[in-house]
Design an enzyme around this catalytic site. Structure first.
Site, PDB file in Angstrom:
ATOM      1  N   SER A 198       9.862  62.736 -52.299  1.00 35.81           N
ATOM      2  CA  SER A 198      11.110  62.831 -51.552  1.00 35.81           C
ATOM      3  C   SER A 198      12.235  62.202 -52.358  1.00 35.81           C
ATOM      4  CB  SER A 198      10.982  62.111 -50.206  1.00 35.81           C
ATOM      5  OG  SER A 198      12.229  62.000 -49.568  1.00 35.81           O
ATOM      6  N   TYR A 222       9.049  54.466 -44.896  1.00 35.03           N
ATOM      7  CA  TYR A 222       8.973  55.810 -45.466  1.00 35.03           C
ATOM      8  C   TYR A 222       9.406  55.805 -46.933  1.00 35.03           C
ATOM      9  CZ  TYR A 222       9.988  60.802 -46.107  1.00 35.03           C
ATOM     10  OH  TYR A 222      10.022  62.093 -46.564  1.00 35.03           O
TER      11      TYR A 222
END
Length: 700
Positions: A577, A590
């Protein structure tokens, strides 16, 4: 005879109500499809059917007789009208004047296009003269196990007479072509009452004056052979009885999972192969038997069989009573090399001055006592079909050896078909393989937006794909969708929790049994969470690290183990990501886990390089459409972090990007394909951002 399918007779599937409203051509399609619907009648792609139909000539307007016959390629079970070649019968008969004899037989194939009716583009097959010169309107040519068992017996002529009397005749072996067509014509002239003929080492021809009569003769003839074999073999052990006992089903699959990647690696040095495993009862009866080795050495008889399976299989020496797996694996390189040497010797013994160059010398079929049969080919469908053909051969050997002596096709005859110049020309006309043909991809999170889009992209380029996902409902839906689009052979689902160490190992073992191993791992399983650090519970922190770090580690470790068994390199692509490089508010768990993924990929790139294992990363950002992680609380949480409504989030991300463009699952899939393909063969340890531009995530 043969396997337990033969315990029941073939059913008469002809439906007068359906056939009555059809045209002659449509009845030919109908007859073909119902014949091909039962593999006891003919194998996949095998056999052919024909009808001689009166039609108006588009040039003269006069009525002429046209031969409709299965064209080159295709499968009678599924073929439609466009699968048939159409040829003028008067022109086909006229070819007899041009025939210069057996030595010039192959040149007759070049005349067939000149006989084409109505500019039909479907190429006529080598079997066209066989149908043309039988003086009956409707002709079937099938490859039933029960008939080939007669045809491949040493005393096949006597057995044919004993079983069928004068109703079905017999002709000695002759390679399909113009000469055999003339033989059939002569037979029919000399035996006007006969309803068909058994071709030695080949199959069955039957005919009739109506489509229904032809079909029913075919079914009745096969059923008569099946009944005779059942009577003759009742109570007799197959193949001289069992020499060994089968391992338990779970043990057989475990051993297959260990064997297949090693074999796959040994035979995929020049081109990648895909595997198939079969431990059906028919296979086990053969591989466990006293007659396994002598019968396997004789090779197959029917040309359709050995064109798919090579002239003979490789018997892998293994004693299931004393299962020494390490010794088994250690012995594979020498066994495979010995097979290759034997194949090369066969080629040198039999080659002609104009023979094509030797093809892949590796075995297609591998027989393992107590375990089953492994087959390998350029793609999964071919590997599976090759296995089905060898089961046909097993059934033939079983029947023939029970009532007579099984006879394989003579070596030179087999070679002359395998390396037939016409067959070589057919191979050269085939389209080039797709870039990922023979490759197997394992995609975690495969039922979600990015995962499924990636699977589609890899499938489009010829790969087989294992869809791994924890969401069983989504997994089933994705399997149905992709299997329908690309073929069931190319897609396999497996439920997987990437944090379960044993589950990961089991999923990769399932992949090995399904396809023989893997070449590409796309590690994509993911979750999302958002909360200020003071509100981030330990469970949330651990869950992110479990799935996004530990999960990526576990699947990568298992992929490395498979790659090293295969010794043909490998390819890992992490879906990380933008957040692994650029911090975001209220997403510490995250972002940290995604950063761990990126660094893990770098470490693995270092470890894998000497083994030709490439490891790269794709960093998406703001892929909302189709993504499961954006369907829950994450969307609301991220919207709250930016003080906006959830339905404003997609537009916010688009405007925030440097390129002012939305990012979709298909965009990420394109980057994955690049990294998984040979286009990036000299790239490892790299990161591709697919985020429409974000300066914070520029790699440095």
């Amino acid at each position: 005879m043969a396997d337990d399918r033969a315990a029941t007779r073939l059913s008469n599937l002809w439906d007068d109500a359906k056939a009555g409203g059809m045209s002659e051509a449509e009845r030919l399609v109908y007859r073909s499809n119902i014949l091909g619907s039962d593999k006891r009648v003919t194998n996949y792609g095998g056999g052919n059917t024909s009808s001689k139909i009166r039609q108006k000539d588009p040039l003269t307007g006069e009525e002429v007789e046209v031969l409709w016959v299965k064209g080159s390629g295709g499968d009678i079970a599924t073929m439609k009208l466009d699968g048939f070649a159409t040829l003028y019968m008067d022109k086909l008969n006229g070819l007899k004047k041009l025939y210069r004899g057996l030595e010039h037989e192959d040149e007759m194939v070049g005349f067939l296009p000149h006989c084409t009716f109505n500019l039909n583009p479907r190429a006529a097959s080598i079997d066209t003269p066989l149908h043309a010169f039988v003086p009956r309107r409707y002709v079937d040519h099938m490859h039933p196990d029960a008939i080939i068992a007669i045809a491949a017996s040493r005393d096949s002529k006597a057995l044919t007479q004993k079983i069928f009397g004068d109703e079905i005749g017999w002709l000695p072996w002759k390679r399909p072509g113009f000469e055999l067509g003339l033989w059939l014509e002569k037979f029919c002239a000399e035996h006007p009452e006969a309803k068909g003929v058994v071709l030695e080492s080949h199959g069955l021809f039957t005919w009739g004056d109506t489509p229904k009569a032809c079909y029913e003769t075919t079914i009745a003839t096969i059923n008569k052979a099946m009944a005779w074999f059942e009577e003759q073999t009742r109570g007799k052990p197959a193949f001289g009885g069992a020499a060994v006992k089968s391992l338990e089903p779970a043990q057989r699959r475990t051993l297959a999972a260990q064997l297949m990647p090693v074999i796959r690696g040994l035979i995929s040095q020049d081109s990648h192969k895909v595997g198939h495993f079969d431990d059906s009862q028919a296979v086990l009866d053969f591989v466990n038997s006293n007659e396994l080795r002598p019968l396997a050495a004789l090779g197959t008889s029917c040309p359709d069989h050995f064109l798919r399976t090579k002239i003979r299989p490789l018997v892998v020496e293994f004693d299931p009573a004393k299962p020494d797996v390490e010794a088994l694996l250690a012995g594979l390189p020498a066994a495979i090399e010995a097979y290759r040497d034997g194949y090369k010797a066969y080629y040198e013994r039999c080659k002609r001055d104009n023979s094509p160059a030797m093809r892949d010398p590796n075995a297609v079929v591998y027989l393992v006592p107590g375990v089953g049969m492994l087959t390998f080919a350029a793609d999964k469908a071919t590997a599976r079909i090759s296995g089905e053909f060898y089961v046909n051969a097993i059934n033939v050997m079983r029947g023939a050896s029970a009532v007579s002596t099984y006879v394989g096709l003579a070596e030179q005859e087999a070679f002359d078909i395998e390396y037939w110049l016409l067959e070589e020309a057919k191979l050269k006309r085939m389209p080039a393989p797709k870039p990922l043909a023979g490759r197997v991809a394992f995609v975690t999170g495969g039922a979600g937006g990015i995962g499924k889009a990636t699977a589609v992209r890899l499938l489009r380029e010829g790969a087989c794909v294992v869809l791994a996902d924890i969401d069983e409902a989504s997994l089933a839906k994705a399997e149905e969708e992709l299997g329908s689009a690309f073929g069931a052979d190319f897609v396999r689902p497996v439920r997987l929790d990437v944090t379960d160490e044993a589950g990961v190992a089991s999923a990769f073992a399932e992949s090995a049994v399904a396809y023989g191993g893997i070449d590409i791992l796309v590690s994509n399983a993911g979750i999302s969470s958002s909360a200020p650090i003071e509100d981030t519970e330990l469970s949330m922190w651990n869950r992110n690290l479990d799935i996004l770090a530990k999960g990526y580690f576990l699947v990568s470790r298992e992929a490395f183990r498979t790659f090293k068994k295969q010794k043909i390199g490998g390819n890992i692509v992490f879906i990380a990501s933008k957040n692994g490089l650029a911090a975001s508010p209220n997403a510490a768990a995250y972002c940290t886990a995604k950063a761990a993924e990126i660094h893990l990929a770098r470490c693995l790139a270092l470890e894998g390089a000497e083994h030709q294992i490439r490891v790269n990363t794709v960093n998406p950002d703001a892929v909302l459409r189709g993504s499961k992680i954006w369907t829950g609380e994450w969307r609301a949480q991220r919207a709250a972090a930016y003080s906006m409504q959830p339905d404003e989030l997609e537009e916010h991300y688009r405007k925030r990007s440097m390129l002012k463009r939305g990012v979709y699952p298909e965009d990420v899939a394109e980057a994955v394909y690049f990294l998984a393909s040979e286009m990036s063969a000299k790239s490892t340890g790299n990161i591709i951002n697919v985020d429409a531009g974000n300066a914070q995530s520029f790699t440095r």
